[in-house]
Every structure is written in C-alpha cells, then in structure tokens.
Write an enzyme that holds these catalytic residues in place. Sequence first.
Site, mmCIF file in Angstrom:
data_model
loop_
_atom_site.group_PDB
_atom_site.id
_atom_site.type_symbol
_atom_site.label_atom_id
_atom_site.label_comp_id
_atom_site.label_asym_id
_atom_site.label_seq_id
_atom_site.Cartn_x
_atom_site.Cartn_y
_atom_site.Cartn_z
ATOM 1 N N HIS A 117 -11.800 10.866 -30.401
ATOM 2 C CA HIS A 117 -11.482 9.471 -30.073
ATOM 3 C C HIS A 117 -12.605 8.884 -29.219
ATOM 4 C CE1 HIS A 117 -7.585 10.120 -31.824
ATOM 5 N NE2 HIS A 117 -7.424 11.185 -31.065
ATOM 6 N N HIS A 165 -7.725 18.212 -35.015
ATOM 7 C CA HIS A 165 -6.286 17.983 -34.926
ATOM 8 C C HIS A 165 -5.503 18.821 -35.927
ATOM 9 C CE1 HIS A 165 -8.039 14.041 -33.601
ATOM 10 N NE2 HIS A 165 -7.190 14.260 -32.609
ATOM 11 N N GLU A 212 -2.247 15.393 -34.819
ATOM 12 C CA GLU A 212 -1.872 16.746 -34.415
ATOM 13 C C GLU A 212 -0.362 16.953 -34.565
ATOM 14 O OE1 GLU A 212 -2.637 19.654 -30.607
ATOM 15 O OE2 GLU A 212 -4.074 18.053 -31.022
ATOM 16 N N CYS A 242 -8.912 22.998 -34.868
ATOM 17 C CA CYS A 242 -9.014 23.760 -33.627
ATOM 18 C C CYS A 242 -8.270 25.080 -33.807
ATOM 19 C CB CYS A 242 -8.397 22.950 -32.486
ATOM 20 S SG CYS A 242 -8.261 23.852 -30.935
ATOM 21 N N HIS A 254 0.383 10.563 -34.343
ATOM 22 C CA HIS A 254 -0.852 11.272 -33.981
ATOM 23 C C HIS A 254 -1.069 12.406 -34.978
ATOM 24 C CE1 HIS A 254 -3.677 13.773 -31.726
ATOM 25 N NE2 HIS A 254 -4.021 12.643 -31.121
ATOM 26 N N CYS A 257 -12.420 19.189 -25.514
ATOM 27 C CA CYS A 257 -11.917 20.554 -25.592
ATOM 28 C C CYS A 257 -12.797 21.356 -26.538
ATOM 29 C CB CYS A 257 -10.465 20.553 -26.059
ATOM 30 S SG CYS A 257 -10.258 20.099 -27.790
#
Length: 191
Positions: free
Chosen positions: A82, A122, A174, A144, A172, A54
């Site tokens: 990742h 993240h 994020e 981001c 995770h 992204c």
Amino acid sequence: MERKEYQTKLSDSYYSNEDELRETIDVQPVLNCHMKKVMLYRMLVKGIVPRGYCKGVVRAIEIAKKQAHQETPVYILGMIVHNQYNVNALEDLGIQTIDRKGKTRLELLDEIDHGKVIITAHGASQKVFDKAKAKGLEVIDASCLDVIKTHDLIQGKLNEGYEILYIGKKGHPEAEGAISIDEKRIHLITN
C-alpha cells in the site's frame, strides 16, 4: 548509513526512577550557566531497514523485481504494497499493477488475458490460483510465508471440525484469501 547522536531532555515521567533511565540511555550530569546540576540525556538514533515493511512484503517486492523487463506481460494482482511510490517503481520496470477498488482478486483476473500474474504477499484463494491457471497464465506466488502458514493452520482446524472466527477487514485481500478457504465455516469478525 552515518551515525548521528542527538542530545535531548527526556521527561522523568517516562521512567519509574533514575536508575531505570540510566540503564536505558546514556545519562551525563552537567552544570548549566547558573551552576546548577542538570541531566543531559544522549541517545543514538539508528535508521532501520526496510522501514516498516514486513518480511513478506519485502520478499514479494524482490520476487516481482526478478520479473522485470520480460517479453511477456507481467501483472501484479492487486497492490503489492500500500505505497504508490513502490507501485510506480515496479511499473517503471514493466510490471503492471491491476487493482480496482471494490473488486476481488478473482474479479481482477478478468482483466488479464495472457502473461504472468504475481500473487501479492496478502495471498489469494485457491479459486484465484485455479482461475489463473485455467486462463493459461503463469502464476508467480509471492504470498507471505506467514500467510501461507495461517491458511494451513485454518485448513487443519477445519479438518478437525472447528468453525473459524477470523479477525480482519472486509474486502482486504488477506482476509478475502483466508475466508475463501471455506466461506460457510470461516466467519469474518470486523469492526
């Protein structure tokens, strides 16, 4: 990049009718060795860049690369992407990734004593930013822009009195960053 054309026979079941298929790709009728009319479909296959990352990850990698070969140590707090190939490439530039399975970004900061720390795409909680600054680390925020926008939206709705249901993966980074905005009023929904 070199353009290549590939010929293939596509199943008609993918399309509701032949006209829809003709609008999608170049179709040419030809005669086969038995003098029967068959359809050959020709399509142009193009490579795309950045091949699945992204825009936030691409931006974060570029920000990290600008920190290459510094005299002061440079660390990335968690995996910037990742993909071990990219992590290794950044380490070749002198940028060390700090990532331990099961540890939060806040806990990972305990492994960094001095230098610069890059926050990944993240994002991270305000507690991470505050702790890094308290330790005297220079913080480089590669979050981001969409993650930042999401955090702002969450904060705005919290200010209006809403409770937030956040769909994500437990552990995770994020989700960790979003939930940490207000752990009592943001609820993680996971499978």
